[in-house]
Design an enzyme around this catalytic site. Sequence first.
Site, PDB file in Angstrom:
ATOM      1  N   TYR A 438       0.813  -1.210   0.000  1.00  0.00           N
ATOM      2  CA  TYR A 438       0.000   0.000   0.000  1.00  0.00           C
ATOM      3  C   TYR A 438       0.853   1.269   0.000  1.00  0.00           C
ATOM      4  O   TYR A 438       2.059   1.226   0.189  1.00  0.00           O
ATOM      5  CB  TYR A 438      -1.041   0.006   1.105  1.00  0.00           C
ATOM      6  N   GLU A 439       0.172   2.403  -0.259  1.00  0.00           N
ATOM      7  CA  GLU A 439       0.800   3.719  -0.438  1.00  0.00           C
ATOM      8  C   GLU A 439       1.820   3.711  -1.586  1.00  0.00           C
ATOM      9  O   GLU A 439       2.826   4.403  -1.533  1.00  0.00           O
ATOM     10  CB  GLU A 439       1.463   4.197   0.859  1.00  0.00           C
ATOM     11  N   GLY A 440       1.529   2.932  -2.599  1.00  0.00           N
ATOM     12  CA  GLY A 440       2.435   2.797  -3.737  1.00  0.00           C
ATOM     13  C   GLY A 440       3.322   1.590  -3.549  1.00  0.00           C
ATOM     14  O   GLY A 440       4.108   1.538  -2.597  1.00  0.00           O
TER      15      GLY A 440
END
Length: 585
Positions: A438-440
């Site tokens: 997550y978050e890239g």
Amino acid sequence: MHYQPRPEDLMFLQHSVLQLPEALAALPPFAEVDADLMSQVLQEAGRFVGEVVAPLNRDGDEIGCRFDVQTGAVHTPPGFADAYRALVDGGWPALAAAVDDGGQGLPAVLEASLYEWLSAANHGFTMAPGLLHGAYECLKKHGDDVLRARYLAEIASGRTLATMCLTESQAGSDLGLARTRAVPQADGSLRISGEKIFISGGEHDLTDNIVHLVLVRLPDAPAGPKGLSLALVPKLLPDGTRNAAHCTRIEEKMGLHGSPTCAMRFDDATGWLVGEPGQGLGAMFVMMNAARLHVALQGIGLLDAAWQKADAYARERRQMRAPLRPASRGPQDSADLLIEHPAMRRILDTQRAWIDGARLLAYRTAQQLDAAKHAADPKARERAQRWCSFITPVLKAACSRQAFDGSSECLQVFGGHGYIREWGIEQVLRDARITMIYEGTNEIQAIDLLVRKVLPDAGAAFAACLLELRDELDASRDNEADAQRRMAQLRYIGTAVAMAAQADPQLPYEVADDYLRLVMITLLTWSWARIERTAGPDDARWAAPAQAFRRWVLPEFDLRLGMIKRACEQVQQAAAGAAPSLARG
């Protein structure tokens, strides 16, 4: 075996190694912040995390969140709501928010320390307040006066929690494919319709209101990322009525059972534009970049949690005689503690090297975030922003990967006991895995670093960051001179990749992961050079992980460097026709 923060370790790194109290006092908002105040905050934060949050971790995993199909309500695990109220009452979410917004106006490094510990103690619980800082910064920078007056203090205090609503079933990493619609109304509001998935904390019972920051597409907006805008969509409208934003399910996940990951449906929900039309990604990335540093801190904290469990187990468990131990010991000593076995000692010291080295980099980055906002010298602000731009993706990717790999190594210390739930080490491993996604995703972080940031100017701006680190080292000391040499090699390989990319534009994408790992190892050489200089050779607390870093971590530098160098040579040879057998496919 609840996680226990150790403030003395953080104070050594922050005060003695980085000398942050002096650096922060030079910034106008923190002129009255000194080492005593920072120590007091760390001591109180450690007590709160260890006594209030950590004991809820096991129930958070085993009981988890519950979704009520009839009402759409989400119930968090037992004790979470009370602990969250205590977090808010203690002022912890508002630690780094501006005083004018109801915050305490303290340095970002103290907030970073708090969230590192919270993640280590109870990652599922920490997902709820984890997005507050990013939402606060996003709204403060891009929200209009009405939205700031209505929501900024609520978010800063934690009385209202926030989400990031980016992902759709057909639009994961490629946000430009998002289809959620927003139709402007005569009163200046928007009517928002669409579905989002993987929304952490989309519905819960921790706060009455939830502010959703939603990527939307206005009518006649162009296709792709340039057509995206950002909208604020509250769960409760200003008049107290329920908005048409609904949780339709929560995901059954590998880990993070204490955090509800929601599918959200917006049925002509009322919202308001944040920032300019078509500038949604720019506004959202203010939030995303803040979240990425926090993911790095999650990785550090989770690895520390795994290490604490493994270290404690190794100091209690007896298992066969350690190699090269005297054979004349009595029958009661026929088995040695695991901590005495070199293979186990190697695992524990190596993970300690990652934890402490990465901590130093994360705390420096947090201090640079404040410098980028508050330094009086424009050039100092520019240097700080450059550091954060380059180092944040490195920390996010490298620390999250090491959280998973290192937790798996720590599980090995337990043998078969680590594979069962009783000891809790397997939960750390499961919880850590999401941080790489997550978050890239970590692959996106690596591409962002090499392709978008290093290569456009052939590495010149990144070299400036490395030269700043080089100048902080003493070439008369062997380990510091070695760190300087590796920085020079890193600058060289960046140039080599830039040249080879002219012949094969795919190459940077292929070697980006190796390059990011190479950067992280280089940065860790700087960390440990600074730590060793400060601690001295006789401090066993720091000497053992320092030695493990040089023996078991640093050799990876030559491996990654050789891989990238070989790939560049193959491209150049293929382009020149000198070695067609080495060309691709």
